[in-house]
Design an enzyme around this catalytic site. Sequence first.
Site, PDB file in Angstrom:
ATOM      1  N   TYR A 148       0.826  -1.205   0.000  1.00  0.00           N
ATOM      2  CA  TYR A 148       0.000   0.000   0.000  1.00  0.00           C
ATOM      3  C   TYR A 148       0.863   1.260   0.000  1.00  0.00           C
ATOM      4  O   TYR A 148       0.686   2.140  -0.843  1.00  0.00           O
ATOM      5  CB  TYR A 148      -0.901  -0.012   1.231  1.00  0.00           C
ATOM      6  CG  TYR A 148      -1.872   1.143   1.305  1.00  0.00           C
ATOM      7  CD1 TYR A 148      -2.928   1.247   0.401  1.00  0.00           C
ATOM      8  CD2 TYR A 148      -1.751   2.122   2.285  1.00  0.00           C
ATOM      9  CE1 TYR A 148      -3.832   2.299   0.470  1.00  0.00           C
ATOM     10  CE2 TYR A 148      -2.650   3.180   2.365  1.00  0.00           C
ATOM     11  CZ  TYR A 148      -3.693   3.260   1.455  1.00  0.00           C
ATOM     12  OH  TYR A 148      -4.585   4.306   1.523  1.00  0.00           O
ATOM     13  N   LYS A 152       1.119   3.601  -3.344  1.00  0.00           N
ATOM     14  CA  LYS A 152       0.649   4.986  -3.358  1.00  0.00           C
ATOM     15  C   LYS A 152       1.785   5.952  -3.705  1.00  0.00           C
ATOM     16  O   LYS A 152       1.569   6.964  -4.388  1.00  0.00           O
ATOM     17  CB  LYS A 152       0.051   5.338  -2.003  1.00  0.00           C
ATOM     18  CG  LYS A 152      -1.298   4.688  -1.727  1.00  0.00           C
ATOM     19  CD  LYS A 152      -2.407   5.269  -2.584  1.00  0.00           C
ATOM     20  CE  LYS A 152      -3.772   4.804  -2.137  1.00  0.00           C
ATOM     21  NZ  LYS A 152      -4.871   5.433  -2.900  1.00  0.00           N
ATOM     22  N   ASN A 177      -5.851   9.927   8.605  1.00  0.00           N
ATOM     23  CA  ASN A 177      -6.931   9.121   9.178  1.00  0.00           C
ATOM     24  C   ASN A 177      -8.281   9.836   9.078  1.00  0.00           C
ATOM     25  O   ASN A 177      -8.453  10.938   9.590  1.00  0.00           O
ATOM     26  CB  ASN A 177      -6.639   8.813  10.649  1.00  0.00           C
ATOM     27  CG  ASN A 177      -5.482   7.853  10.820  1.00  0.00           C
ATOM     28  OD1 ASN A 177      -4.361   8.168  10.427  1.00  0.00           O
ATOM     29  ND2 ASN A 177      -5.745   6.693  11.385  1.00  0.00           N
ATOM     30  N   VAL A 190      -8.815   1.659  13.556  1.00  0.00           N
ATOM     31  CA  VAL A 190      -8.947   1.841  14.996  1.00  0.00           C
ATOM     32  C   VAL A 190     -10.330   2.372  15.389  1.00  0.00           C
ATOM     33  O   VAL A 190     -10.929   1.900  16.359  1.00  0.00           O
ATOM     34  CB  VAL A 190      -7.810   2.747  15.526  1.00  0.00           C
ATOM     35  CG1 VAL A 190      -7.889   4.150  14.941  1.00  0.00           C
ATOM     36  CG2 VAL A 190      -7.826   2.796  17.027  1.00  0.00           C
ATOM     37  N   GLY A 210      -0.725   1.871  23.676  1.00  0.00           N
ATOM     38  CA  GLY A 210      -1.753   2.873  23.425  1.00  0.00           C
ATOM     39  C   GLY A 210      -1.245   4.293  23.416  1.00  0.00           C
ATOM     40  O   GLY A 210      -2.020   5.243  23.268  1.00  0.00           O
ATOM     41  N   GLN A 212       0.839   5.478  21.161  1.00  0.00           N
ATOM     42  CA  GLN A 212       1.013   5.958  19.788  1.00  0.00           C
ATOM     43  C   GLN A 212      -0.131   6.909  19.439  1.00  0.00           C
ATOM     44  O   GLN A 212      -1.250   6.752  19.919  1.00  0.00           O
ATOM     45  CB  GLN A 212       1.109   4.802  18.788  1.00  0.00           C
ATOM     46  CG  GLN A 212      -0.140   3.959  18.624  1.00  0.00           C
ATOM     47  CD  GLN A 212      -0.195   2.794  19.580  1.00  0.00           C
ATOM     48  OE1 GLN A 212       0.220   2.900  20.721  1.00  0.00           O
ATOM     49  NE2 GLN A 212      -0.748   1.664  19.113  1.00  0.00           N
ATOM     50  N   ASP A 276       4.036  -0.321  12.193  1.00  0.00           N
ATOM     51  CA  ASP A 276       2.963   0.591  12.563  1.00  0.00           C
ATOM     52  C   ASP A 276       3.570   1.914  13.040  1.00  0.00           C
ATOM     53  O   ASP A 276       4.415   1.924  13.938  1.00  0.00           O
ATOM     54  CB  ASP A 276       2.108  -0.015  13.679  1.00  0.00           C
ATOM     55  CG  ASP A 276       0.812   0.733  13.882  1.00  0.00           C
ATOM     56  OD1 ASP A 276       0.072   0.872  12.897  1.00  0.00           O
ATOM     57  OD2 ASP A 276       0.540   1.166  15.017  1.00  0.00           O
TER      58      ASP A 276
END
Length: 325
Positions: A148, A152, A177, A190, A210, A212, A276
Site C-alpha cells: 500500500y 501509493k 486518518n 482503529v 496505546g 502511539q 505501525d
Amino acid sequence: MSAVSKRVLVTGGAGFIGSHLCERLLDAGNDVLCVDNYFTGRRANVEHLLDNSRFEVVRHDVTFPLYVEVDEIYNLACPASPIHYQHDPVQTTKTSVHGAINMLGLAKRLRARILQASTSEVYGDPHVHPQPESYWGNVNPIGFRSCYDEGKRCAETLFFDYYRQHRLRIKVARIFNTYGPRMHPKDGRVVSNFIMQALAGEPITIYGDGSQTRSFCFVSDLVEALIRLMEAPDDVIGPVNLGNPVEMSIRELAEMVIELTGSRSELVQKPLPHDDPVQRRPDISLARRTLDWEPTVRLRDGLAATITYFAELRRELGLEKGAGQ
C-alpha cells in the site's frame, strides 16, 4: 462550488469516502459516474443515490482500462485498511499503479482534471513531526505494509510524471486518518474496531501500550477538502495534506469511545503490528493557505455520528446485544 454542471468519475465510489464524495457532487448538480469493483466498497453505501437520474454505477476494476467520457476524475480506488490491502498485496500494488496508469491515460485522452487520493502512509513511520508535504518519508519498501505505502508513492510519481511530460492537470491529496458513517465494520481500523467492540460489550483491543498517536478527520470535512482541491486553480497541484491536526493517543480515543457508547468494555493490550507508525499528524499549513480549508467537526461530535451509524448497522444485522450487556 462551481455553478457549471460537470460529468464526474469517482473510482472507488462505493467505498467509505467515495460514497460521501458522490453524494456531495450530486448535491452540487453534477452528473456522477461511480466505478467500483466492490472488493471493499459496498453497494449499500450508494443505494440511496440510485434513484437519482444523474447518478450511474459501473462495476469495474481499475486495473483494466475504462472507456468513458467525463470532465473530472477522482481516483479513490484502492483498499485502504491494512486488513484489506494485506489480503492480496500484489493486487493492492496493481490497483495503485495500474489503476493510476489507466486513469491517467483516460485523463490524458479527455484532457480532464484528475485527482489522486494518496495517503499519509507515504510518510511511513515518520522521523519528522508533524509531517509537512516536503518530508520524503521513512517507508520500509519490503515490509507487510509496503504494498500500500509504496503503491501509493509510485502512483504519486506517475501523476507528477504525467504532469511534467504531458502537462496533465493533476491534483494529489495525501489523506490522513478519516472516519465517519459508512466505514466498513470489519476494516480493522482503529475507530471502527473500537466502536464495534464497545457496542458489543467486548474488550477493546489496543496494540502496543496505546501511547502511539493519530489525528482523526471526519469524512464531511475531508470531502469538502477534496472538492476544494479539485476546483482550485491548475497551479495548485499538491501534494496537499488533508487531515485533522489535532493529535491524540490511541488510548485516549478508546476511552472516549467507551464514554460515548456507555460501554463497560475493558482495554486489552496486544503487540504493536509490524511497521505501525508511532506518530501521525498532518501539517495542514498548505491546505489552509491554498484551499482556505481546515476541519470543523469536533472529534466527539464525529464519533457520536459514527457510533449512531454502527449501532443502526448492528440492528440491521440482528446483533442486538447492547453496549452495557
